[in-house]
Design an enzyme around this catalytic site. Structure first.
Site, PDB file in Angstrom:
ATOM      1  N   CYS A 283      22.535  11.493  38.900  1.00 36.57           N
ATOM      2  CA  CYS A 283      23.790  10.727  38.884  1.00 36.57           C
ATOM      3  C   CYS A 283      24.145  10.169  40.254  1.00 36.57           C
ATOM      4  O   CYS A 283      25.075   9.377  40.379  1.00 36.57           O
ATOM      5  CB  CYS A 283      24.928  11.603  38.382  1.00 36.57           C
ATOM      6  SG  CYS A 283      24.624  12.264  36.743  1.00 36.57           S
TER       7      CYS A 283
ATOM      8  N   HIS B 207      31.735   9.308  41.020  1.00 32.47           N
ATOM      9  CA  HIS B 207      30.982   9.596  39.795  1.00 32.47           C
ATOM     10  C   HIS B 207      31.933  10.215  38.771  1.00 32.47           C
ATOM     11  O   HIS B 207      32.737  11.086  39.090  1.00 32.47           O
ATOM     12  CB  HIS B 207      29.837  10.552  40.138  1.00 32.47           C
ATOM     13  CG  HIS B 207      29.076  11.002  38.950  1.00 32.47           C
ATOM     14  ND1 HIS B 207      28.736  10.159  37.915  1.00 32.47           N
ATOM     15  CD2 HIS B 207      28.582  12.230  38.606  1.00 32.47           C
ATOM     16  CE1 HIS B 207      28.064  10.837  37.006  1.00 32.47           C
ATOM     17  NE2 HIS B 207      27.972  12.088  37.396  1.00 32.47           N
TER      18      HIS B 207
ATOM     19  N   ASN C  33      30.205  10.741  30.911  1.00 30.55           N
ATOM     20  CA  ASN C  33      29.341  10.717  32.091  1.00 30.55           C
ATOM     21  C   ASN C  33      28.142   9.814  31.797  1.00 30.55           C
ATOM     22  O   ASN C  33      27.270  10.177  31.020  1.00 30.55           O
ATOM     23  CB  ASN C  33      28.891  12.153  32.407  1.00 30.55           C
ATOM     24  CG  ASN C  33      27.961  12.235  33.600  1.00 30.55           C
ATOM     25  OD1 ASN C  33      27.455  11.220  34.081  1.00 30.55           O
ATOM     26  ND2 ASN C  33      27.712  13.439  34.073  1.00 30.55           N
TER      27      ASN C  33
HETATM   28  N1  COA Z   1      33.657  22.987  22.810  1.00 29.56           N
HETATM   29  C1  COA Z   1      34.275  24.183  22.718  1.00 29.56           C
HETATM   30  N2  COA Z   1      33.951  25.221  23.486  1.00 29.56           N
HETATM   31  C2  COA Z   1      32.963  25.060  24.365  1.00 29.56           C
HETATM   32  C3  COA Z   1      32.281  23.847  24.520  1.00 29.56           C
HETATM   33  C4  COA Z   1      32.658  22.782  23.693  1.00 29.56           C
HETATM   34  N3  COA Z   1      32.069  21.574  23.755  1.00 29.56           N
HETATM   35  N4  COA Z   1      31.365  23.974  25.500  1.00 29.56           N
HETATM   36  C5  COA Z   1      31.452  25.234  25.961  1.00 29.56           C
HETATM   37  N5  COA Z   1      32.426  25.889  25.278  1.00 29.56           N
HETATM   38  C6  COA Z   1      32.871  27.270  25.452  1.00 29.56           C
HETATM   39  C7  COA Z   1      31.826  28.151  26.076  1.00 29.56           C
HETATM   40  O1  COA Z   1      30.948  28.626  25.075  1.00 29.56           O
HETATM   41  C8  COA Z   1      32.665  29.240  26.686  1.00 29.56           C
HETATM   42  O2  COA Z   1      33.046  30.130  25.684  1.00 29.56           O
HETATM   43  P1  COA Z   1      33.021  31.714  25.952  1.00 29.56           P
HETATM   44  O3  COA Z   1      34.023  31.911  27.073  1.00 29.56           O
HETATM   45  O4  COA Z   1      33.441  32.264  24.654  1.00 29.56           O
HETATM   46  O5  COA Z   1      31.626  32.013  26.346  1.00 29.56           O
HETATM   47  C9  COA Z   1      33.934  28.507  27.126  1.00 29.56           C
HETATM   48  O6  COA Z   1      33.959  27.283  26.370  1.00 29.56           O
HETATM   49  C10 COA Z   1      33.973  28.201  28.601  1.00 29.56           C
HETATM   50  O7  COA Z   1      32.731  27.642  28.952  1.00 29.56           O
HETATM   51  P2  COA Z   1      32.457  27.156  30.404  1.00 29.56           P
HETATM   52  O8  COA Z   1      31.060  26.604  30.478  1.00 29.56           O
HETATM   53  O9  COA Z   1      32.870  28.215  31.396  1.00 29.56           O
HETATM   54  O10 COA Z   1      33.500  25.963  30.502  1.00 29.56           O
HETATM   55  P3  COA Z   1      33.879  25.107  31.752  1.00 29.56           P
HETATM   56  O11 COA Z   1      35.330  25.147  31.971  1.00 29.56           O
HETATM   57  O12 COA Z   1      32.967  25.381  32.924  1.00 29.56           O
HETATM   58  O13 COA Z   1      33.535  23.632  31.251  1.00 29.56           O
HETATM   59  C11 COA Z   1      31.820  21.980  31.504  1.00 29.56           C
HETATM   60  C12 COA Z   1      32.211  23.316  30.875  1.00 29.56           C
HETATM   61  C13 COA Z   1      30.398  21.665  31.113  1.00 29.56           C
HETATM   62  C14 COA Z   1      32.764  20.909  30.982  1.00 29.56           C
HETATM   63  C15 COA Z   1      31.967  22.096  33.048  1.00 29.56           C
HETATM   64  O14 COA Z   1      31.302  23.259  33.492  1.00 29.56           O
HETATM   65  C16 COA Z   1      31.398  20.930  33.777  1.00 29.56           C
HETATM   66  O15 COA Z   1      31.880  19.819  33.665  1.00 29.56           O
HETATM   67  N6  COA Z   1      30.364  21.173  34.617  1.00 29.56           N
HETATM   68  C17 COA Z   1      29.740  20.117  35.371  1.00 29.56           C
HETATM   69  C18 COA Z   1      28.733  19.444  34.490  1.00 29.56           C
HETATM   70  C19 COA Z   1      28.287  18.127  35.026  1.00 29.56           C
HETATM   71  O16 COA Z   1      29.016  17.445  35.670  1.00 29.56           O
HETATM   72  N7  COA Z   1      27.035  17.780  34.732  1.00 29.56           N
HETATM   73  C20 COA Z   1      26.481  16.540  35.081  1.00 29.56           C
HETATM   74  C21 COA Z   1      26.123  16.512  36.526  1.00 29.56           C
HETATM   75  S1  COA Z   1      25.867  14.871  37.056  1.00 29.56           S
END
Ligand code: COA
Length: 327
Positions: free
Chosen positions: A114, A254, A284
């Site tokens: 990205c 981004h 994204n």
């Molecule tokens: N819908 C509902 N629940 C979801 C879910 C979805 N789409 N995706 C994950 N969950 C759940 C998980 O299973 C977890 O449940 P648990 O606590 O029972 O295990 C809970 O939500 C929290 O998950 P977590 O991964 O800690 O959430 P988060 O607040 O970190 O958000 C992202 C997840 C992916 C949105 C976040 O980590 C993120 O944006 N990371 C950066 C990713 C990124 O930018 N990637 C591209 C790089 S260029």
């Protein structure tokens, strides 16, 4: 006399097909409420059928050339940042140069996840300021929905498709490419990768059966890195440019997660109207996210004749980067 590089045209293109959070609820166990509060995304665009990166790029580049007042024969080189080229080879850049009748110019793809568009701008700055080229096109494009793991709710809700392009010239007026920062840390690469399809794990029935041609992401680990990388990239680019935080007019970062953008904006002490956000519409779009946002910001007058704009990104590699633009 020292030479400068200026953005003199911007363009973007996204596919028509919209996938809403309600649509995502039918694919994985998720909710509009969860996606909105955790990411800021409401909908994303998805290419259909055999539409590929080069199809989106061709339109985005035509839009940028039109704004610049360039004919295809004016372009001396085209570089395309992407992790989803049409083919492993030939390059998407060469396909587009041919389709748009740019002649036998240098054309190549490069990959920095990205962060690719910022890496591309830094290359353009080097080519133009050194006199290797006078007019070139920098593109960021990805069709991540083609490599999305639709069984993984932690990642599939994030991604959308799109392309953005800029025309960069040795002659202004335009957005002058100023201070920059770029970096990488391959020791963290395993947290965001496509495991299959390269020379390590060439495509096989096994790689397909194991779903290794789709995105693997450790979201929480990437999130932690992203907040720090975005902050560092902005600060180091500003320092190299000799510009202070208080002189920044607009952040075009981004668009990966609204919470990451907000944290970056807070670090720069910016007001909400000084942050360009379109993640709610597109999700994204990887390498395309900054040039799409830049084009929208420019065409909507969020960027004015005297704006100082900060660009910042992070992505697979892991990579990160920032650049200051002066209009
Ligand atoms: N819908 C509902 N629940 C979801 C879910 C979805 N789409 N995706 C994950 N969950 C759940 C998980 O299973 C977890 O449940 P648990 O606590 O029972 O295990 C809970 O939500 C929290 O998950 P977590 O991964 O800690 O959430 P988060 O607040 O970190 O958000 C992202 C997840 C992916 C949105 C976040 O980590 C993120 O944006 N990371 C950066 C990713 C990124 O930018 N990637 C591209 C790089 S260029």
């Amino acid at each position: 006399m020292s030479r400068n590089a200026y953005i003199v045209g911007t363009g973007h293109h996204v596919p028509e097909h919209v996938v809403t959070n309600a649509d995502m609820e039918k694919i994985v166990d998720t909710s509009d409420e969860w996606i909105t509060t955790r990411t800021g995304i409401k909908e994303r665009r998805k290419v259909e059928g055999s539409t590929a990166s080069s199809d989106l790029v061709s339109v985005a580049v035509q839009n940028a050339m039109e704004m610049a007042g360039w004919k295809p024969s004016d372009v001396q080189g085209i570089i395309v940042g992407t992790v989803t080229p049409d083919y492993p080879f030939p390059s998407t850049a060469a396909l587009v140069a041919d389709r748009l009748k740019m002649g036998n110019i240098p054309a190549y793809d490069f990959e920095a996840g990205c962060t690719a568009f910022i890496y591309g701008l830094i290359q353009a700055k080097a080519f133009i300021e050194s006199g290797i080229m006078d007019r070139m096109i920098v593109v960021g494009v990805d069709c991540l929905t083609k490599i999305t793991n639709w069984d993984d709710r932690g990642s599939c809700i994030l991604f959308g498709d799109g392309a953005g392009a800029v025309a960069v010239s040795s002659e202004g007026p335009g957005g002058r490419l100023g201070g920059w920062h770029w970096g990488s840390d391959g020791s963290l690469g395993e947290h965001l990768m496509q495991i299959g399809g390269g020379s390590k794990n060439p495509a096989s029935h096994g790689t397909v059966d194991r779903n290794e041609h789709t995105i693997f992401m450790n979201g929480a680990r990437i999130f932690k890195h992203a907040v720090r990388a975005m902050h560092d990239s902005c600060m180091k680019a500003l320092e190299q440019d000799g510009t202070e935080k208080k002189d920044v007019d607009l952040l075009v970062s981004h668009q990966a997660n609204l919470r990451i953008i907000d944290a970056t904006a807070r670090a720069l002490e910016l007001e909400p109207e000084q942050v360009y956000i379109n993640i709610q519409k597109y999700g994204n779009t990887s390498a395309a996210s900054i040039p799409i946002a830049l084009d929208e910001a420019y065409r909507s007058d969020a960027i004015r004749e005297t704006s100082t704009v900060v660009l910042a990104a992070f992505g697979a590699g892991l990579t990160w980067g920032g650049m200051i633009l002066h209009w």
